[in-house]
Design an enzyme around this catalytic site. Structure first.
Site, PDB file in Angstrom:
ATOM      1  N   LYS A  54      32.295  61.381 -20.455  1.00 58.03           N
ATOM      2  CA  LYS A  54      33.323  60.665 -19.693  1.00 58.03           C
ATOM      3  C   LYS A  54      34.147  61.626 -18.840  1.00 58.03           C
ATOM      4  O   LYS A  54      34.454  61.341 -17.679  1.00 58.03           O
ATOM      5  CB  LYS A  54      34.222  59.884 -20.650  1.00 58.03           C
ATOM      6  N   GLN A  98      38.890  56.742 -28.497  1.00 61.60           N
ATOM      7  CA  GLN A  98      37.479  56.909 -28.836  1.00 61.60           C
ATOM      8  C   GLN A  98      37.244  56.542 -30.309  1.00 61.60           C
ATOM      9  O   GLN A  98      37.912  57.044 -31.197  1.00 61.60           O
ATOM     10  CB  GLN A  98      37.034  58.349 -28.581  1.00 61.60           C
ATOM     11  N   ASP A 121      39.057  50.043 -21.684  1.00 65.41           N
ATOM     12  CA  ASP A 121      37.942  49.439 -22.407  1.00 65.41           C
ATOM     13  C   ASP A 121      37.881  47.924 -22.245  1.00 65.41           C
ATOM     14  O   ASP A 121      36.883  47.297 -22.605  1.00 65.41           O
ATOM     15  CB  ASP A 121      38.035  49.771 -23.902  1.00 65.41           C
TER      16      ASP A 121
END
Length: 288
Positions: A54, A98, A121
């Site tokens: 990422k 995460q 997200d």
């Protein structure tokens, strides 16, 4: 018949190229680049690899990465405080935690602390509620990636029967809502669905998101159907080597399906890309 390959990796690169151009055009007016903050706790090797990917993707696109890697001893209160700081930081447009987190930390509670407008997200209840209502929102990344794959492949869900195997809040439920929004007739199936194979055979579009390697075989597929494989499972092959496979028995479906995503190289690359797209969308809204 040989199934047409739906190449998520190539599509992800195309979308990222488009995002890079958009960022370069917007940045002079904004005076800064988009910012993505990724919180990682502990030293899980898989999580570390995902976070590195990422961060590298951010760098390629001209985005700023506000990565925070915390020890496994970090407390719920410490993480909550960091999220509140990021919510208030005008240079941060997207925030994600995460997963998985070390034992003793509550990921759902942390998600609730994220500003819904910075929810990279797309999993905050406020954004899921907006999805249910058909309102603009930051959308759950994997389902949004699936819809982009269908669009790029020229597969219009309108008027088609779609079956989603899996009912998780991460994939199954939001992809069902997105397919319904696109005017498909949607069935959500799962492990307790009687005669699951027969239900799947009714699908023009089948989305497999159950987390069971190679579960979906030829007897689950209507000839010519589109098959989207969301599963990512690590197994050991006959030589003792580990490899990634999906929920779909890819090789055995090539002569049955009309179009199919591979694993790896299908939905996976699109998940990261839609995370970046959500961050740019948040950045764009702030600019507006």
């Amino acid at each position: 018949m040989t199934a047409r390959l739906l190449d998520g990796k190539a599509l992800a690169e195309k979308i990222q190229d488009r995002l890079k151009v958009e960022i370069a055009e917007l940045q002079p007016d904004r005076g800064r680049a988009p910012g993505l903050a990724v919180l990682m706790v502990g030293d899980n090797p898989a999580s570390a690899a995902y976070v590195r990917n990422k961060e590298r993707a951010c760098e390629r696109l001209g985005m700023v990465s506000f990565g925070q890697h915390l020890p496994a001893t970090a407390t719920q209160a410490e993480l909550t405080a960091i999220i509140h700081q990021l919510n208030a930081d005008p240079n941060v447009d997207g925030i994600l935690v995460q997963l998985p987190l070390p034992e003793g930390l509550d990921g759902n509670a942390l998600l609730l602390e994220i500003d819904p407008d910075k929810d990279a997200d797309g999993l905050h209840p406020a954004n899921l509620g907006r999805l249910v209502r058909g309102e603009p929102c930051l959308r759950s990344c994997t389902p949004a990636g699936v819809m982009e794959i269908l669009r790029d492949g020229g597969i219009d869900p309108a008027g088609k029967k779609a079956v989603v195997v899996g009912r998780s809040i991460l994939v199954g439920k939001p992809i069902a809502l997105m397919l319904l929004e696109a005017n498909a007739t949607v069935t959500i199936a799962h492990s307790r669905t009687p005669d699951l194979a027969a239900v799947c055979r009714e699908a023009d579009i089948l989305v497999a998101a159950v987390g069971r390697p190679l579960m979906i075989g030829p007897d689950y597929i209507k000839p010519g159907a589109t098959v989207i494989d969301v599963g990512i499972n690590r197994i050991t092959d006959q030589t003792g080597k580990g490899k990634l496979v999906g929920d779909v028995d890819f090789d055995r479906l090539l002569d049955v399906a009309g179009a199919i995503t591979p694993v790896p190289g299908g939905v996976g690359p699109m998940t990261v890309t839609m995370l970046l797209a959500n961050t740019v969308e948040s950045y764009r809204r702030r600019l507006a």
